[in-house]
Design a protein around this motif. Structure first.
Motif, PDB file in Angstrom:
ATOM      1  N   GLU B 164       8.382  -2.233 -11.066  1.00 34.87           N
ATOM      2  CA  GLU B 164       8.582  -1.489  -9.823  1.00 34.87           C
ATOM      3  C   GLU B 164       8.931  -0.027 -10.099  1.00 34.87           C
ATOM      4  O   GLU B 164      10.023   0.435  -9.747  1.00 34.87           O
ATOM      5  CB  GLU B 164       9.676  -2.163  -8.976  1.00 34.87           C
ATOM      6  N   THR B 166       8.043   2.649  -8.824  1.00 38.85           N
ATOM      7  CA  THR B 166       8.025   3.625  -7.742  1.00 38.85           C
ATOM      8  C   THR B 166       8.908   3.241  -6.569  1.00 38.85           C
ATOM      9  O   THR B 166       8.893   3.906  -5.538  1.00 38.85           O
ATOM     10  CB  THR B 166       6.580   3.801  -7.207  1.00 38.85           C
ATOM     11  N   SER B 167       9.705   2.166  -6.742  1.00 35.94           N
ATOM     12  CA  SER B 167      10.335   1.608  -5.540  1.00 35.94           C
ATOM     13  C   SER B 167      11.363   2.531  -4.886  1.00 35.94           C
ATOM     14  O   SER B 167      11.631   2.406  -3.705  1.00 35.94           O
ATOM     15  CB  SER B 167      10.950   0.245  -5.839  1.00 35.94           C
ATOM     16  N   ILE B 171       6.922   9.280  -1.322  1.00 40.70           N
ATOM     17  CA  ILE B 171       5.492   9.015  -1.389  1.00 40.70           C
ATOM     18  C   ILE B 171       4.783   9.898  -2.412  1.00 40.70           C
ATOM     19  O   ILE B 171       3.924   9.465  -3.159  1.00 40.70           O
ATOM     20  CB  ILE B 171       4.855   9.158   0.022  1.00 40.70           C
ATOM     21  N   GLN B 174       5.535   8.563  -5.810  1.00 38.59           N
ATOM     22  CA  GLN B 174       4.893   7.261  -6.000  1.00 38.59           C
ATOM     23  C   GLN B 174       3.481   7.451  -6.520  1.00 38.59           C
ATOM     24  O   GLN B 174       3.076   6.867  -7.530  1.00 38.59           O
ATOM     25  CB  GLN B 174       4.844   6.497  -4.673  1.00 38.59           C
ATOM     26  N   HIS B 193       5.646  -3.160  -5.335  1.00 40.99           N
ATOM     27  CA  HIS B 193       6.183  -3.633  -4.079  1.00 40.99           C
ATOM     28  C   HIS B 193       5.193  -3.372  -2.954  1.00 40.99           C
ATOM     29  O   HIS B 193       5.001  -4.176  -2.059  1.00 40.99           O
ATOM     30  CB  HIS B 193       7.465  -2.851  -3.799  1.00 40.99           C
ATOM     31  N   ASP B 194       4.574  -2.198  -3.050  1.00 42.51           N
ATOM     32  CA  ASP B 194       3.735  -1.703  -1.966  1.00 42.51           C
ATOM     33  C   ASP B 194       2.294  -2.188  -2.179  1.00 42.51           C
ATOM     34  O   ASP B 194       1.620  -1.774  -3.123  1.00 42.51           O
ATOM     35  CB  ASP B 194       3.814  -0.174  -1.980  1.00 42.51           C
ATOM     36  N   LEU B 197      -0.480   0.578  -2.007  1.00 37.15           N
ATOM     37  CA  LEU B 197      -0.459   1.424  -3.197  1.00 37.15           C
ATOM     38  C   LEU B 197      -1.041   0.659  -4.392  1.00 37.15           C
ATOM     39  O   LEU B 197      -1.796   1.210  -5.202  1.00 37.15           O
ATOM     40  CB  LEU B 197       0.989   1.825  -3.484  1.00 37.15           C
ATOM     41  N   TYR B 232       3.703 -13.794   1.951  1.00 34.89           N
ATOM     42  CA  TYR B 232       4.829 -12.936   2.346  1.00 34.89           C
ATOM     43  C   TYR B 232       5.441 -13.383   3.677  1.00 34.89           C
ATOM     44  O   TYR B 232       6.489 -12.894   4.070  1.00 34.89           O
ATOM     45  CB  TYR B 232       4.379 -11.475   2.474  1.00 34.89           C
ATOM     46  N   GLN B 248      -5.648  -1.654   2.902  1.00 32.19           N
ATOM     47  CA  GLN B 248      -4.370  -1.047   3.254  1.00 32.19           C
ATOM     48  C   GLN B 248      -3.723  -1.901   4.328  1.00 32.19           C
ATOM     49  O   GLN B 248      -4.409  -2.439   5.197  1.00 32.19           O
ATOM     50  CB  GLN B 248      -4.589   0.369   3.802  1.00 32.19           C
TER      51      GLN B 248
END
Lengths: 354, 272
Positions: B164, B166-167, B171, B174, B193-194, B197, B232, B248
């Motif tokens: 992770e 970039t958590s 933006i 990231q 996480h994203d 991304l 999720y 996305q």
């Protein structure tokens, strides 16, 4: 929390390593000279020199009284202060990296309290009396080692030492040992209690040549190991995950560091009592000077820690002469303000929330 | 296929965290490891960099079980950027980065000119050359993360593990950090996480659910409305990125009336 506005000067002001080492060595020699010259009997630097020259290079026998005072009393005392100052600083530096906590000191892991129990038993009840002069040292080392083994046994978590458990178990067992020492004091006779209290606050008054080789050897062995592990120590101070990812065997390193610091601190306590604050403060002063790279902090810490202790001892035996102040009182009294001044002046920070 | 997980299971405190996960990563691939909180992403990564040992199964590096290899050798092949970036003591950026040379250095030698040159190169690569003498504490989150990438770079490993990365970043950072890593040409396994991304940067994605591998594939195959709902438990819209066509995610509100076309159970109950 850190402020969001960035201050312009964020490069830490640091001494060059050579300056820190040479300056430290010069200061140590100067402090040692003062330590040998100053005392209740006035002796000139010339007297000191003639005694030293006679012993080191041979030649004319100096004055017997001067020889006795300088060679048999003051010089071993200064050397012992050096060794103990260097030892406590080294142990403090390593413990702080080991548990990743800037507030840790070498006595955190229970060795001093363990040693106190041993020493108290000797002073009050004459345990190990057959060992004569060595009784105090042997019993406090035995106490320190016992505490170390107990802390290690209790703090282990599936064979691993983790910083949090180490700190918590150290604190808990230290409290327990202190309770035992206090109980012994409570049961002991009042005269012996004085001796115990004096020992607990630390003193180099028992220094003798025959006492030097043991702490000196222990410290030398420890420093040789630590200097070769300095990079690994840096990685561990950054974090266990980082160190593991860089190929460091974190479990083994932690175990070794724990044993080494406990033994070094335990031996220091055995020869000089519980001298607080040096192991906590001097490592921070060193980091303020040269940063946190252990390849610098360890050698610089030896010199600065030794100097600090020699100076402290000079104050301890002159300030209320002909009596002696316990050295622990002096180290805390000098160390705390020095530390606070440096902290406020420098851009020093530890932890993320500084 | 120099990095492979074969039937990997990992226990922490006698609880099974990862069960029977197998996948392999082709060389020079940017692979994403996805899954909700607690699905075992971090545990898998930590097992690869030997913080945990497998309960069963094996992690293979060039066909050799990674836990049987000398730690130093592994550290020369696998570099890690973890979430751990708080330090108790004040190190400069240069001191932080040169730590990454540890697996290459002989124990009794000092830093060599090569070490220093590699550090300078890495700092230049991540755009932090000017920060070399700054205190690590004083950096912003994005700068810290780039410095840690630089530390991984000086390990000169051909595998990069990112947990992770970039958590906690804005933006801008990231995308900067991921772009930087994607441009290195090494094999990357990143827990992310994203999902959007991840889809933008990853060549392939391995999706975890409750410690098991749910599916593997290209981002477009793995990230679908149904799978996001299943794994999720979230009701989202998936639309193609206007520039790349990668999936996305658009979050949806559950408590508003979205008209007749697609109604969540809550919205259906509340509409007149």
């Amino acid at each position: 929390m850190r402020t969001t506005l960035r201050r312009p000067a964020e490069q830490p002001a640091r001494l060059r390593l050579s300056v820190a080492l040479i300056g430290g060595a010069v200061a140590l020699l100067a402090a040692a000279l003062v330590g040998v010259v100053v005392g209740s009997v006035a002796l000139s630097p010339h007297d000191v020199w003639s005694v030293l020259a006679a012993h080191l290079f041979g030649g004319r026998r100096p004055d017997v009284v001067a020889d006795e005072i300088i060679w048999q009393i003051r010089l071993p005392r200064v050397l012992l202060a050096m060794i103990v100052g260097a030892a406590l600083t080294t142990a403090g530096t390593v413990v702080q990296a080991l548990v990743r906590n800037a507030l840790a000191d070498p006595f955190l892991l229970g060795v001093s309290s363990g040693a106190s129990v041993g020493a108290t038993a000797v002073l009050l009840f004459g345990v190990f009396a057959s060992l004569g002069l060595w009784a105090l040292s042997v019993s406090s080392i035995a106490g320190a080692l016992l505490a170390m083994v107990l802390v290690f046994a209790v703090a282990r978590e599936s064979g691993q030492l983790t910083p949090t458990r180490l700190v918590l178990c150290g604190v808990a067992l230290a409290a327990m040992f202190e309770a035992v020492a206090s109980f012994l004091l409570f049961r002991g006779n009042p005269q012996a209690t004085d001796a115990v209290l004096f020992w607990l606050l630390g003193s180099f008054g028992r220094a003798a040549w025959s006492q030097l080789w043991f702490p000196a050897t222990t410290l030398t062995l420890a420093v040789v190991y630590l200097v070769f592990q300095a990079r690994q120590l840096n990685a561990l101070a950054v974090g266990a995950e980082t160190a593991t990812a860089l190929g460091v065997d974190v479990g083994r390193l932690r175990r070794n560091l724990f044993f080494i610091t406990s033994v070094v601190a335990g031996v220091a306590v055995a020869v000089s009592g519980v001298i607080g604050f040096v192991g906590l403060v001097v490592p921070h002063i060193v980091r303020l000077g040269v940063g946190s790279d252990h390849r610098k902090t360890l050698p610089v810490g030896l010199l600065w820690g030794a100097t600090f202790m020699v100076l402290g001892d000079i104050v301890a035996r002159t300030i209320v002469a002909p009596q002696e102040m316990p050295i622990g009182v002096i180290t805390a009294f000098i160390g705390a303000p020095v530390f606070i001044i440096l902290l406020r002046r420098g851009s020093y920070r530890y932890g993320t929330a500084a | 296929m120099s990095l492979e997980l074969r039937n990997l299971s990992v226990d922490i405190d006698a609880t099974r965290i990862v069960s029977d996960v197998s996948f392999a990563i082709a060389d020079h691939t940017f692979a994403g490891l996805l899954g909700p909180n607690g699905s075992g992403k971090s545990t898998i990564l930590k097992t690869i960099y030997r913080l945990h040992r497998p309960a069963s199964g094996v992690v293979l590096l060039n066909g050799n079980p990674i836990h049987d290899l000398p730690a130093r050798d592994v550290a020369r092949r696998v570099a890690v950027v973890s979430q751990e970036n708080t330090i108790e003591f004040d190190l400069t950026v240069a001191e932080m980065v040169i730590l990454g040379r540890l697996p290459h250095q002989r124990r009794f030698a000092g830093d060599t000119d090569t070490d220093r040159a590699v550090v300078a190169d890495a700092l230049a690569t991540v755009g932090c050359a000017a920060l070399a003498n700054r205190s690590f504490h004083t950096l912003s989150g994005g700068e810290k993360q780039r410095v840690l990438v630089a530390r991984a770079l000086v390990q000169q490993a051909d595998h990069l593990i990112l947990d992770e990365p970039t958590s906690h970043l804005d933006i801008r950072y990231q995308t900067e950090v991921l772009e930087l890593v994607a441009g290195l040409g090494v094999t990357v396994l990143a827990a992310l996480h994203d999902l959007g991304l991840a889809a933008l940067f990853c060549d392939e994605i391995h999706l975890l659910s409750a410690g098991r591998l749910c599916t593997s594939g290209r981002p477009g195959e793995v990230i679908t409305v149904e799978r996001v709902r299943e794994v999720y438990g979230a009701d989202v819209l998936v639309i193609p990125h206007p520039e790349t066509g990668t999936p996305q995610l658009l979050a949806r509100r559950t408590a508003v009336d979205r008209g007749s076309a697609r109604q969540s159970p809550v919205a259906a109950r509340e509409s007149p």
